[in-house]
Write a protein that holds these residues in place. Structure first.
Motif, PDB file in Angstrom:
ATOM      1  N   GLY A  37       0.823  -1.205   0.000  1.00 44.58           N
ATOM      2  CA  GLY A  37       0.000   0.000   0.000  1.00 44.58           C
ATOM      3  C   GLY A  37       0.861   1.261   0.000  1.00 44.58           C
ATOM      4  N   ARG A  38       0.462   2.233  -0.759  1.00 47.62           N
ATOM      5  CA  ARG A  38       1.209   3.482  -0.941  1.00 47.62           C
ATOM      6  C   ARG A  38       0.710   4.526   0.047  1.00 47.62           C
ATOM      7  NH1 ARG A  38       0.352   8.198  -3.971  1.00 47.62           N
ATOM      8  NH2 ARG A  38       2.206   9.104  -4.947  1.00 47.62           N
ATOM      9  N   VAL A  39       1.611   5.083   0.853  1.00 43.31           N
ATOM     10  CA  VAL A  39       1.244   6.116   1.816  1.00 43.31           C
ATOM     11  C   VAL A  39       1.212   7.458   1.088  1.00 43.31           C
ATOM     12  CG1 VAL A  39       1.921   7.312   3.925  1.00 43.31           C
ATOM     13  CG2 VAL A  39       2.269   4.842   3.716  1.00 43.31           C
ATOM     14  N   PRO A  40       0.084   8.179   1.090  1.00 42.61           N
ATOM     15  CA  PRO A  40       0.035   9.472   0.408  1.00 42.61           C
ATOM     16  C   PRO A  40       0.986  10.466   1.062  1.00 42.61           C
ATOM     17  CG  PRO A  40      -2.177   8.685   0.954  1.00 42.61           C
ATOM     18  CD  PRO A  40      -1.214   7.815   1.678  1.00 42.61           C
ATOM     19  N   PRO A  41       1.557  11.382   0.284  1.00 42.71           N
ATOM     20  CA  PRO A  41       2.501  12.341   0.870  1.00 42.71           C
ATOM     21  C   PRO A  41       1.873  13.229   1.928  1.00 42.71           C
ATOM     22  CG  PRO A  41       1.980  12.907  -1.403  1.00 42.71           C
ATOM     23  CD  PRO A  41       1.426  11.546  -1.167  1.00 42.71           C
ATOM     24  N   ALA A  53      -8.876  17.367   0.494  1.00 39.33           N
ATOM     25  CA  ALA A  53      -9.755  16.456  -0.226  1.00 39.33           C
ATOM     26  C   ALA A  53      -8.959  15.318  -0.863  1.00 39.33           C
ATOM     27  CB  ALA A  53     -10.529  17.223  -1.300  1.00 39.33           C
ATOM     28  N   VAL A  54      -7.740  15.635  -1.335  1.00 37.51           N
ATOM     29  CA  VAL A  54      -6.833  14.648  -1.905  1.00 37.51           C
ATOM     30  C   VAL A  54      -5.502  14.800  -1.202  1.00 37.51           C
ATOM     31  CG1 VAL A  54      -5.688  13.847  -3.996  1.00 37.51           C
ATOM     32  CG2 VAL A  54      -8.007  14.743  -4.129  1.00 37.51           C
ATOM     33  N   GLU A  55      -4.921  13.673  -0.745  1.00 37.91           N
ATOM     34  CA  GLU A  55      -3.686  13.740   0.033  1.00 37.91           C
ATOM     35  C   GLU A  55      -2.435  13.669  -0.826  1.00 37.91           C
ATOM     36  OE1 GLU A  55      -4.076  12.411   4.431  1.00 37.91           O
ATOM     37  OE2 GLU A  55      -4.596  10.711   3.163  1.00 37.91           O
ATOM     38  N   ASP A  56      -2.594  13.764  -2.138  1.00 35.71           N
ATOM     39  CA  ASP A  56      -1.461  13.817  -3.044  1.00 35.71           C
ATOM     40  C   ASP A  56      -1.285  15.240  -3.542  1.00 35.71           C
ATOM     41  OD1 ASP A  56      -0.015  11.314  -3.638  1.00 35.71           O
ATOM     42  OD2 ASP A  56      -2.022  10.548  -4.040  1.00 35.71           O
TER      43      ASP A  56
END
Length: 699
Positions: free
Chosen positions: A97-101, A123-126
């Protein structure tokens, strides 16, 4: 056998323990050998002058190459050059799983300054504009901080964290090249050299045993492709049976790897995907008589594979111009590919062959513990959580964990605040252990283990609440002595130290959706207990209320969903994000209407009106306050009626509708008079007098 202490490499002495954050780094193996050339390359890259953003160092190597251990080793050698602290974050879960920045940025912010206000998730963690990333970059300016980012999947996880501060340093480990970020010259990890492989085996197995069979030691290192993880596993296997000759160990490993190759070939489809073709070991063409067949992988095959990948990527991008403005964030990152998939350990890798040998010799209780640890949050466990997963006493779980670590099957993490040892399933072994668990453990047993873990965490959290606030309610039934939290300070340290794991356990359970009852009790316990520590981050509470909302919507409970949305809106208000708060309140209103809950509707209407008021939209504020007022009047809530009449009057005043404002203030005074609220009458009377004075003055 007692394990010897490794000798430090020249120039790699640990700095004084005055640099904050060193305790966050992975403990790493007790024995560390070799890697002098790689350490020198990292030191040279760190000393290179830079301008604009903070420099980035990259350690690239396949799973099992020792990249995390080397990164922690190097970080300790240069920590003294970064007196403002060392920050550490893993950017991948063992399951890939990829951890968002954005999530990583908030974790790093808390490490940098526990008292700092950590922004709520966007709203988006990227992306570079995510609130947490922006706050981290701002906090790093003017500081000398070392950031260690472990197991990075792609450049998109790193570049939003890069501050315009050359005094900071970022060290990232990855399974492949981070294409896209400028000025990166990765240090490629392959197998250990011959001398380092021999030293590692001698230290782990026993110098006499290896020195008596130097050829066998060399054969074993070759069979392991000189990979540190495979060598450590084979050393653990040899320690478990002193009668096995070192030469026999190399022969047995080659046999197991050959069996796995045959099994993989028998089950492989006729047409291979490009990824599987890349993972397949190279084979000699029959028409080439000049080559000798060699089933054993080369010691440097992993290094060559990663280096070839880097060269290929560099060749593809060679035609692109180099940005001129180093300080311009838009030039730090080239348009890159989509996020990379996790790099698995191929089935024919010696690492998995070594694991198979060790696993077959484990007692059933240890094997079951190892499989069940894949269910632990972030695959990290202490004796408390491990005992819950397998249903055994905590002292027995502690002994089993120590035995697995002795066999090199678990990595040692930094100890908990109370000194409790903690262990982690290595990501390189996680996929194989999951397959073993699915094959050897019945689904009912797995579900029972997960349920026991959640209930254990609920009881620990509730007992922490009872210690932190004895007046909060009756204490839960005492836990066994080995599990018990002894004092308020102990409870607070446990909560803060295990906070990320607790949140991860809840998120995992709710994500799977089959234990919502236990997960809901843990959410409730955390929402009641975390604020008692005095360091409950709003971002953590926000995550918990989002999980409550997920469960409520899944089970069709609009009243609970409305309450969760109201709490989310309140947290947004606390952060000054009025538009986002208003959106949450409007959604809460819809759920409250579905539930036909008029008090909740009134609460949502009033909260949304407050957002419009803060945004300067007095027309909409008056409208929403008026709608809330009608509901409160129908409910007979006179205190709320008086408050809303005053709010409506304030909105009319902002629109310069003074007659309407005067009328609403007088109506509020009448309600307060009936209630006998003298303090309220004084406040509203003062506001009315001020309004009339301004009107008389021509305002």
């Amino acid at each position: 056998m007692a394990r010897k202490t490794a000798t430090m490499d020249p120039g790699s002495g640990a700095p004084a323990g005055t640099v904050p954050g060193l305790e966050r780094l992975p403990a790493g193996p007790a024995l560390f050998t070799g890697r002098r050339a790689e350490l020198a390359a990292l030191r040279a890259a760190a000393a290179r002058p830079v301008s604009g953003r903070c420099p980035v160092l990259v350690l690239a190597g396949r799973p099992g190459s020792g990249r995390t251990a080397l990164a922690a080793r190097f970080a300790r050698t240069v920590a003294a050059d970064h007196p403002d602290g060392v920050l550490f974050a893993r950017l991948s879960a063992p399951d890939g799983g990829r951890v968002p920045p954005g999530r990583a940025a908030r974790l790093l912010l808390e490490q940098l300054d526990p008292q700092a206000a950590v922004p709520l998730p966007g709203a988006v963690e990227d992306g570079r504009d995510e609130p947490g990333c922006v706050a981290l970059r701002e906090a790093l300016v003017g500081r000398r901080v070392l950031l260690v980012l472990d197991d990075v999947r792609d450049a998109g996880q790193v570049w939003p964290l890069l501050a315009d501060e050359p005094g900071c340093l970022v060290l990232a480990t990855t399974a492949g090249p981070l294409t896209g970020i400028e000025d990166i010259d990765p240090v490629i990890l392959g197998g250990l050299d011959r001398q380092a492989s021999g030293e590692l085996l001698a230290d782990l197995v026993g110098g006499t045993r290896i020195s008596c069979d130097p050829v066998g030691g060399a054969d074993l290192a070759e069979a392991c492709a000189a990979g540190p993880a495979a060598l450590r596993l084979m050393a653990g296997w040899l320690r478990g049976d002193p009668k096995i000759a070192v030469t026999d160990a190399a022969r047995e490993l080659n046999r197991v790897v050959g069996e796995e190759n045959s099994a993989a070939a028998a089950t492989a489809p006729e047409e291979e995907t490009p990824r599987k073709r890349q993972q397949r070991p190279a084979r000699k063409q029959p028409s080439d008589p000049s080559r000798e067949p060699s089933p054993e992988p080369s010691r440097d095959s992993a290094r060559d594979s990663v280096r070839d990948s880097v060269r290929k990527k560099e060749g593809e991008q060679a035609a692109e111009p180099v940005p001129e403005a180093a300080g311009d964030p838009s030039t730090w990152v080239k348009p890159g590919p989509e996020p990379a998939e996790p790099v698995p350990v191929p089935d024919n890798d010696p690492l998995l062959g070594a694991f198979t040998l060790v696993y077959r010799t484990l007692p059933p209780a240890q094997a079951r513990m190892l499989r069940m640890l894949t269910l632990a949050p972030a695959q990290t466990a202490d004796p408390r959580t491990a005992s819950a997963l397998v249903g055994c006493p905590a002292p027995e779980a502690a002994a089993t964990l120590a035995a697995l670590a002795e066999r090199e099957l678990l990595g040692e993490e930094a100890a908990a605040a109370d000194g409790t040892p903690r262990y982690r399933v290595p990501g390189r072994l996680y996929p194989r252990l999951v397959r073993l668990r699915e094959r050897e453990d019945r689904p009912a047993e797995t579900e029972l283990a997960r349920a026991r873990l959640l209930e254990r965490l609920v009881r620990l959290t509730e007992s922490a609440r009872a210690l932190l606030d004895p007046a909060a309610g009756p204490a839960p039934e005492p836990l066994p002595a080995a599990l018990r939290l002894r004092s308020a300070a102990h409870a607070r340290g446990w909560l803060l130290g295990e906070r990320e794991l607790l949140l991860g356990a809840v998120a995992d359970a709710i994500g799977q959706g089959d234990l919502d009852g236990s997960a809901g009790r843990l959410v409730t316990a955390l929402l009641r207990t975390l604020p008692l520590t005095g360091e409950a981050a709003p971002a953590d509470l926000y995550r918990l209320h989002e999980l409550v909302l997920t469960v409520a919507e899944r089970h069709g409970r609009p009243r609970r969903a409305s309450a969760a949305l109201l709490n989310l809106g309140d947290l947004q208000v606390g952060a000054g994000r009025w538009e986002q708060a208003a959106a949450h309140y409007r959604a809460a209103l819809e759920h409250a209407r579905t539930a036909d809950d008029e008090p909740l509707c009134a609460r949502a209407l009033e909260a949304a009106a407050g957002c419009h008021r803060a945004l300067g939209d007095s027309v909409r504020a008056a409208d929403w306050y008026g709608r809330a007022l009608g509901l409160r009047q129908s409910l007979g809530d006179h205190a709320a009626e008086a408050r809303l009449l005053a709010r409506v009057a304030e909105a009319h005043t902002a629109q310069r509708r003074f007659d309407e404002a005067d009328r609403e203030y007088r109506a509020a005074l009448a309600v307060l008079r009936r209630l006998g609220d003298e303090r309220g009458r004084e406040a509203v009377g003062a506001a009315l007098a001020d309004l009339r004075e301004r009107v008389d003055g021509g305002w």
